[in-house]
Motif scaffolding. Structure first.
Motif, PDB file in Angstrom:
ATOM      1  N   GLU A  99       3.301 -23.130  -9.853  1.00 27.86           N
ATOM      2  CA  GLU A  99       4.477 -24.005  -9.819  1.00 27.86           C
ATOM      3  C   GLU A  99       4.136 -25.491  -9.955  1.00 27.86           C
ATOM      4  O   GLU A  99       5.000 -26.299 -10.283  1.00 27.86           O
ATOM      5  N   THR A 100       2.902 -25.878  -9.710  1.00 29.92           N
ATOM      6  CA  THR A 100       2.516 -27.286  -9.840  1.00 29.92           C
ATOM      7  C   THR A 100       1.856 -27.590 -11.178  1.00 29.92           C
ATOM      8  O   THR A 100       1.505 -28.724 -11.438  1.00 29.92           O
ATOM      9  N   GLY A 101       1.661 -26.605 -11.998  1.00 27.34           N
ATOM     10  CA  GLY A 101       0.988 -26.797 -13.288  1.00 27.34           C
ATOM     11  C   GLY A 101      -0.036 -25.704 -13.493  1.00 27.34           C
ATOM     12  O   GLY A 101       0.301 -24.596 -13.883  1.00 27.34           O
ATOM     13  N   GLY A 102      -1.261 -26.013 -13.202  1.00 31.99           N
ATOM     14  CA  GLY A 102      -2.316 -25.025 -13.342  1.00 31.99           C
ATOM     15  C   GLY A 102      -3.634 -25.575 -12.845  1.00 31.99           C
ATOM     16  O   GLY A 102      -3.771 -26.779 -12.607  1.00 31.99           O
ATOM     17  N   HIS A 103      -4.592 -24.675 -12.694  1.00 30.69           N
ATOM     18  CA  HIS A 103      -5.921 -25.099 -12.271  1.00 30.69           C
ATOM     19  C   HIS A 103      -6.938 -24.014 -12.632  1.00 30.69           C
ATOM     20  O   HIS A 103      -6.609 -22.848 -12.771  1.00 30.69           O
ATOM     21  N   PHE A 104      -8.168 -24.454 -12.789  1.00 32.19           N
ATOM     22  CA  PHE A 104      -9.250 -23.521 -13.046  1.00 32.19           C
ATOM     23  C   PHE A 104      -9.634 -22.832 -11.746  1.00 32.19           C
ATOM     24  O   PHE A 104      -9.659 -23.471 -10.686  1.00 32.19           O
ATOM     25  N   THR A 105      -9.930 -21.556 -11.832  1.00 31.96           N
ATOM     26  CA  THR A 105     -10.369 -20.812 -10.649  1.00 31.96           C
ATOM     27  C   THR A 105     -11.862 -20.556 -10.668  1.00 31.96           C
ATOM     28  O   THR A 105     -12.463 -20.363  -9.613  1.00 31.96           O
ATOM     29  N   GLU A 106     -12.469 -20.539 -11.853  1.00 33.61           N
ATOM     30  CA  GLU A 106     -13.920 -20.409 -11.957  1.00 33.61           C
ATOM     31  C   GLU A 106     -14.355 -20.593 -13.400  1.00 33.61           C
ATOM     32  O   GLU A 106     -13.563 -20.504 -14.329  1.00 33.61           O
ATOM     33  N   ALA A 107     -15.636 -20.849 -13.541  1.00 31.98           N
ATOM     34  CA  ALA A 107     -16.291 -20.841 -14.848  1.00 31.98           C
ATOM     35  C   ALA A 107     -17.545 -19.990 -14.697  1.00 31.98           C
ATOM     36  O   ALA A 107     -18.187 -20.000 -13.636  1.00 31.98           O
ATOM     37  N   VAL A 108     -17.862 -19.255 -15.730  1.00 27.89           N
ATOM     38  CA  VAL A 108     -19.069 -18.421 -15.730  1.00 27.89           C
ATOM     39  C   VAL A 108     -19.880 -18.798 -16.960  1.00 27.89           C
ATOM     40  O   VAL A 108     -19.406 -18.671 -18.092  1.00 27.89           O
ATOM     41  N   LEU A 109     -21.080 -19.299 -16.716  1.00 26.68           N
ATOM     42  CA  LEU A 109     -22.000 -19.613 -17.803  1.00 26.68           C
ATOM     43  C   LEU A 109     -22.865 -18.379 -18.033  1.00 26.68           C
ATOM     44  O   LEU A 109     -23.336 -17.757 -17.083  1.00 26.68           O
ATOM     45  N   ARG A 110     -23.057 -18.038 -19.296  1.00 25.05           N
ATOM     46  CA  ARG A 110     -23.828 -16.834 -19.645  1.00 25.05           C
ATOM     47  C   ARG A 110     -24.934 -17.185 -20.638  1.00 25.05           C
ATOM     48  O   ARG A 110     -24.931 -16.710 -21.779  1.00 25.05           O
ATOM     49  N   PRO A 111     -25.874 -18.015 -20.212  1.00 28.67           N
ATOM     50  CA  PRO A 111     -26.925 -18.402 -21.147  1.00 28.67           C
ATOM     51  C   PRO A 111     -27.869 -17.239 -21.470  1.00 28.67           C
ATOM     52  O   PRO A 111     -28.238 -16.464 -20.594  1.00 28.67           O
ATOM     53  N   HIS A 112     -28.215 -17.141 -22.737  1.00 28.17           N
ATOM     54  CA  HIS A 112     -29.206 -16.182 -23.221  1.00 28.17           C
ATOM     55  C   HIS A 112     -30.405 -17.031 -23.624  1.00 28.17           C
ATOM     56  O   HIS A 112     -30.321 -17.834 -24.566  1.00 28.17           O
ATOM     57  N   ILE A 113     -31.503 -16.877 -22.891  1.00 29.45           N
ATOM     58  CA  ILE A 113     -32.641 -17.783 -23.008  1.00 29.45           C
ATOM     59  C   ILE A 113     -33.880 -17.011 -23.432  1.00 29.45           C
ATOM     60  O   ILE A 113     -34.172 -15.941 -22.892  1.00 29.45           O
ATOM     61  N   THR A 114     -34.598 -17.578 -24.376  1.00 31.69           N
ATOM     62  CA  THR A 114     -35.890 -17.019 -24.768  1.00 31.69           C
ATOM     63  C   THR A 114     -36.975 -17.924 -24.207  1.00 31.69           C
ATOM     64  O   THR A 114     -36.950 -19.142 -24.424  1.00 31.69           O
ATOM     65  N   VAL A 115     -37.912 -17.329 -23.470  1.00 30.51           N
ATOM     66  CA  VAL A 115     -39.067 -18.064 -22.963  1.00 30.51           C
ATOM     67  C   VAL A 115     -40.306 -17.571 -23.699  1.00 30.51           C
ATOM     68  O   VAL A 115     -40.349 -16.450 -24.216  1.00 30.51           O
ATOM     69  N   ALA A 116     -41.338 -18.415 -23.739  1.00 28.62           N
ATOM     70  CA  ALA A 116     -42.522 -18.120 -24.537  1.00 28.62           C
ATOM     71  C   ALA A 116     -43.347 -16.951 -24.018  1.00 28.62           C
ATOM     72  O   ALA A 116     -44.037 -16.289 -24.777  1.00 28.62           O
ATOM     73  N   ASP A 117     -43.253 -16.683 -22.695  1.00 27.45           N
ATOM     74  CA  ASP A 117     -44.120 -15.669 -22.098  1.00 27.45           C
ATOM     75  C   ASP A 117     -43.379 -14.956 -20.968  1.00 27.45           C
ATOM     76  O   ASP A 117     -42.672 -15.590 -20.198  1.00 27.45           O
ATOM     77  N   ALA A 118     -43.592 -13.642 -20.865  1.00 28.14           N
ATOM     78  CA  ALA A 118     -42.922 -12.843 -19.832  1.00 28.14           C
ATOM     79  C   ALA A 118     -43.249 -13.337 -18.424  1.00 28.14           C
ATOM     80  O   ALA A 118     -42.443 -13.189 -17.506  1.00 28.14           O
ATOM     81  N   GLY A 119     -44.401 -13.947 -18.236  1.00 34.55           N
ATOM     82  CA  GLY A 119     -44.781 -14.466 -16.928  1.00 34.55           C
ATOM     83  C   GLY A 119     -43.920 -15.632 -16.465  1.00 34.55           C
ATOM     84  O   GLY A 119     -43.977 -16.018 -15.299  1.00 34.55           O
ATOM     85  N   MET A 120     -43.112 -16.168 -17.338  1.00 32.60           N
ATOM     86  CA  MET A 120     -42.236 -17.305 -17.011  1.00 32.60           C
ATOM     87  C   MET A 120     -40.839 -16.859 -16.592  1.00 32.60           C
ATOM     88  O   MET A 120     -40.034 -17.673 -16.147  1.00 32.60           O
ATOM     89  N   THR A 121     -40.566 -15.568 -16.710  1.00 34.82           N
ATOM     90  CA  THR A 121     -39.208 -15.063 -16.514  1.00 34.82           C
ATOM     91  C   THR A 121     -38.657 -15.343 -15.126  1.00 34.82           C
ATOM     92  O   THR A 121     -37.527 -15.837 -14.975  1.00 34.82           O
ATOM     93  N   GLU A 122     -39.418 -15.061 -14.093  1.00 36.28           N
ATOM     94  CA  GLU A 122     -38.929 -15.247 -12.723  1.00 36.28           C
ATOM     95  C   GLU A 122     -38.593 -16.707 -12.448  1.00 36.28           C
ATOM     96  O   GLU A 122     -37.537 -17.027 -11.893  1.00 36.28           O
ATOM     97  N   ARG A 123     -39.479 -17.598 -12.831  1.00 35.46           N
ATOM     98  CA  ARG A 123     -39.232 -19.029 -12.612  1.00 35.46           C
ATOM     99  C   ARG A 123     -38.048 -19.490 -13.460  1.00 35.46           C
ATOM    100  O   ARG A 123     -37.224 -20.298 -13.020  1.00 35.46           O
ATOM    101  N   ALA A 124     -37.962 -18.979 -14.691  1.00 37.62           N
ATOM    102  CA  ALA A 124     -36.861 -19.342 -15.582  1.00 37.62           C
ATOM    103  C   ALA A 124     -35.519 -18.963 -14.962  1.00 37.62           C
ATOM    104  O   ALA A 124     -34.551 -19.729 -15.046  1.00 37.62           O
ATOM    105  N   LEU A 125     -35.436 -17.817 -14.339  1.00 37.44           N
ATOM    106  CA  LEU A 125     -34.202 -17.409 -13.661  1.00 37.44           C
ATOM    107  C   LEU A 125     -33.895 -18.318 -12.483  1.00 37.44           C
ATOM    108  O   LEU A 125     -32.758 -18.753 -12.292  1.00 37.44           O
TER     109      LEU A 125
END
Length: 157
Positions: A99-125
């Motif tokens: 009734e007052t207009g509108g508003h955002f309730t959430e945003a969800v970012l869904r980045p798809h990231i490539t890292v150079a080495d699998a050993g970086m995955t945990e830190r990257a997350l």
């Protein structure tokens, strides 16, 4: 730490000859100008009588959240030994009308990231939480900004 100012011009281009004489008698088109940058064509969302081929404020807010997060994330990766070689985000946001207009309730970012080495995955997350805390835009909104990152290495999808 310092103050930063941002200036631009938003110019309404939707006068059909009678101004805002009636709700349906004008277009919502406008242009965003800033020195040295391309003009950004804007309008309202088509649900609010806008033009579908122009950027609307809701999309630009979501783009700002995504860009800010990405830029902080890339910085944090670079200073923490995580080598990112690819980054694509497909964010979504939810806005509700009331009734007052509108508003955002959430945003969800869904980045798809490539890292150079699998050993970086945990830190990257883990660095997504730090990027969210550092992002000026996320710190300025009154709704949650969630992250659903996918981290891969070269050769993975």
């Amino acid at each position: 730490m310092g103050e930063h100012r941002y200036e631009l011009t938003v110019e309404w281009t939707g006068d059909e000859g009678t101004g805002t004489g009636s709700y349906r008698g004008y277009r919502r088109t406008h242009e965003v100008h800033a020195p040295g940058r391309p003009t950004l064509p804007g309008s309202s969302d088509p649900a609010f009588r806008g033009e579908a081929d122009r950027w609307n404020p809701e999309q630009l807010l979501l783009a700002s959240l995504s860009q800010c997060h990405m830029l902080w994330y890339l910085h944090l990766c670079s200073v923490n030994g995580v080598v990112v070689t690819g980054y694509t985000d497909t964010p979504q946001a939810t806005m509700v009308e009331d009734e007052t207009g509108g508003h955002f309730t959430e945003a969800v970012l869904r980045p798809h990231i490539t890292v150079a080495d699998a050993g970086m995955t945990e830190r990257a997350l883990a660095l997504h939480a730090d990027a969210n805390k550092a992002c000026f835009i996320a710190a300025s909104v009154n709704f949650p900004v969630r992250h659903e990152p996918v981290i891969v290495t070269p050769g993975q999808g």
